[in-house]
Design an enzyme around this catalytic site. Structure first.
Site, short mmCIF file in Angstrom:
data_model
loop_
_atom_site.label_atom_id
_atom_site.label_comp_id
_atom_site.label_asym_id
_atom_site.label_seq_id
_atom_site.Cartn_x
_atom_site.Cartn_y
_atom_site.Cartn_z
N GLU A 94 -102.11 79.00 -48.48
CA GLU A 94 -102.69 79.22 -47.15
C GLU A 94 -104.16 79.56 -47.32
O GLU A 94 -104.53 80.53 -47.97
CB GLU A 94 -102.00 80.39 -46.43
CG GLU A 94 -102.59 80.61 -45.04
CD GLU A 94 -102.21 81.94 -44.41
OE1 GLU A 94 -102.09 82.00 -43.18
OE2 GLU A 94 -102.03 82.93 -45.15
N ASP A 106 -99.49 83.35 -49.31
CA ASP A 106 -100.10 83.87 -48.09
C ASP A 106 -101.49 84.45 -48.33
O ASP A 106 -101.73 85.10 -49.35
CB ASP A 106 -99.18 84.96 -47.52
CG ASP A 106 -99.77 85.67 -46.32
OD1 ASP A 106 -99.86 85.02 -45.26
OD2 ASP A 106 -100.13 86.85 -46.45
#
Length: 587
Positions: free
Chosen positions: A304, A231
């Site tokens: 990401e 993330d």
């Protein structure tokens, strides 16, 4: 003599592969992740097993057979770790345990066991940039305990020469509005938080932090996960202080007059730093070392990154170092979102990825996630099947966010029901500009109470209003539905050698018709045609590709299409209704 000839031919083949990356991709066999169907689960909203209105691990386990039936290869779970839930799991208080409202480690082990029985892989969300301020590491760092003094990014700040008051070290802004610095009374210093105040940035210039986070990866690998989606990676590093120990300010971007919004300033100093790329390479070493020692299938690293192509593509690695298996491709989200959904915006998005893709690397296609409005709401429900077709027909891996197979749309969330900190940090007048809640509403299983998601009196977020008709039960029993179209696409993708290994050609016809052709010598060609316009049109596919035969066979059609599967259609005069999308094949 025969052995020498074989060696000579092998040498020629190796030289040809090195000289031609396209040949290399066709010759070598595909690893599981290169053509995988990844499916993102937002655990809080997938399935509630205990009636508290919140999804949980046992709920996911109970629905794994649904994923298997869909044709999913691997399910990626948004954070399930212990957390105060300020940012719903992205503020982690214990990287080695499960959030109690989601279940226990034993529940997680049961989920892994069931998934393996079904030949499904489980991928976890790895949140490396920050921890919760309730994490023991942060508490120890606040007290300057030995080994934790520099676990986070701390700074004295600076004294205003005019007022004599202490101020934050720089003008940097967080993602959820306002300063990225917070004063801590106990330590008498500021700490950096690129997200909420409760999400303190870890200091990756500290080797102890680097090794600790690698330990987190190995811990969950030991429990049987197949890899990680990492993330918010681009914010992992920020610039170092100058010779005076001070951080430089960001320049004003000119994009907005909202002084609290992150994009009021540029982010050159706090995002997309070179050191971040190297850290991803180090994580890849952890994955590869684990496989080398323990065997089994490849453990994957998914990144990401909302970043320019020149930066994003570096995550793949280089000639000497392997990087992430798949940096996520958000072009189909960010491009059409800014330009409006059109064939030209889709082409621009595809161009931007494939034209920059390093040789021998694998593409991937994403149209939604928990941070974006739902795909069917952004592209329009009429284009839901067309977008799923593109994700499945374009080369590489596909990524589906829960509900996209049903064409679920955004829920309607009032200010009173708002949960997302990105919205809560604003106000009732502007919260809808920032909220991510509409795409996080509970999954629709049935047309019954709470859409079959929960037996609770109230779910953590309200249901989307269309759950009575847009749900698994209804779409499974219907003669035709978005769900059945999605399953047909996945089945085609799994069984078609052309889609697994073939070359790709794509283009635009008559401004709003997007066409993709996948082709492979000795196999049938697959052609996807999508009319993204609001009116019907007739196209000549010869204008796109003069090598096509006179007729194509219809394999799959969008929900509102009146055409019939297995019928032949003339290439030079193909009529398409508004929003109609087709997948055809050569005979």
């Amino acid at each position: 003599m025969h052995k020498a000839r074989l060696n000579f031919l092998s040498t020629l083949l190796c030289l040809a592969v090195l000289a031609n990356p396209c040949l290399s991709a066709a010759v070598k066999s595909k690893d599981w992740w290169e053509t995988a169907q990844f499916y993102q689960i937002y655990p809080r909203s997938f399935m509630d097993s205990d009636g508290d209105g919140i999804g949980d691990l046992n709920g996911i386990t109970s629905k794994l057979e649904y994923l298997k039936d869909l044709g999913v290869t691997a399910a990626w779970l948004s954070p399930i770790f212990a957390s105060p839930m300020v940012d719903f799991g992205y503020d982690i208080s214990d990287f080695f345990d499960i959030q109690p409202e989601y279940g226990t480690l034993d529940d997680f082990r049961a989920l892994i066991k069931k998934a393996k029985e079904l030949d499904l892989k489980i991928i976890l969300d790895f949140v490396p940039n920050h921890s919760s301020d309730e994490n023991e590491w942060f508490k120890k760092s606040v007290k300057r305990e030995k080994g934790y003094e520099d676990y986070y990014v701390w700074h004295d700040g600076k004294v205003n020469a005019e007022t004599g008051k202490r101020e934050p070290p720089s003008n940097w802004l967080q993602a959820f509005r306002g300063s990225a610095w917070e004063w801590n009374d106990v330590r008498q210093q500021y700490y950096l938080h690129q997200f909420a105040v409760q999400q303190a940035d870890l200091n990756y210039r500290n080797p102890l932090v680097v090794e600790q986070m690698k330990r987190v990866l190995r811990y969950w690998l030991d429990l049987g996960v197949a890899g990680f989606r990492c993330d918010a990676v681009p914010v992992l590093f920020e610039i170092e202080t100058d010779e005076n120990g001070q951080y430089a300010d960001e320049e004003v971007s000119g994009l907005t007059d909202d002084v609290d919004a992150r994009n009021y300033l540029k982010s050159d100093l706090i995002e997309n730093r070179a050191e971040t790329i190297d850290m991803a390479y180090q994580w890849r070493v952890v994955m590869d070392d684990y496989q080398r020692i323990h065997g089994g299938d490849t453990r994957v690293l998914l990144i990401e990154t909302y970043a320019p192509p020149a930066y994003t593509m570096q995550f793949y690695g280089n000639r000497s170092v392997e990087g992430a298996h798949l940096p996520f491709n958000f072009n189909l989200i960010t491009g059409p979102a800014s330009d409006g959904v059109s064939a030209s915006s889709i082409k621009t998005a595809v161009d931007s990825w494939l034209n920059n893709l390093p040789p021998g690397r694998t593409a991937n296609w994403v149209i939604g996630n928990h941070d974006q409005r739902r795909a069917a709401s952004r592209y329009g429900a009429a284009n839901a099947d067309a977008m799923n077709m593109l994700v499945m027909i374009l080369p590489g891996a596909s990524v589906t966010y829960q509900g996209e197979e049903l064409a679920m749309t955004d829920g309607e969330i009032s200010w009173e029901d708002t949960q997302d900190p990105a919205a809560c940090n604003s106000n009732a007048d502007i919260y809808e500009q920032f909220t991510r809640d509409p795409s996080r509403t509970p999954f629709h299983w049935t047309s019954g109470t709470n859409a079959g998601f929960s037996t609770a009196q109230k779910t953590w977020l309200p249901l989307a209003p269309d759950y009575a008709t847009v749900n698994v039960e209804t779409e499974s029993s219907a003669e035709r539905s978005h769900l059945k179209i999605y399953k047909a696409l996945v089945e085609l993708r799994k069984t078609s050698t052309t889609l697994q290994k073939g070359s790709t050609k794509y283009g635009v016809l008559k401004e709003n018709v997007f066409v993709v052709k996948r082709y492979l010598s000795g196999s049938e060609s697959i052609v996807c045609v999508a009319n993204l316009a609001s009116k019907g049109i007739t196209v000549d596919l010869y204008e796109f590709d003069k090598t096509l035969p006179t007729h194509l066979n219809l394999l799959i059609r969008s929900l509102q299409s009146s055409k019939k599967e297995n019928a032949l259609f003339e290439v030079y005069e193909l009529s398409l209704a508004a929003g109609e999308a087709l997948v055809l094949s050569t005979i």
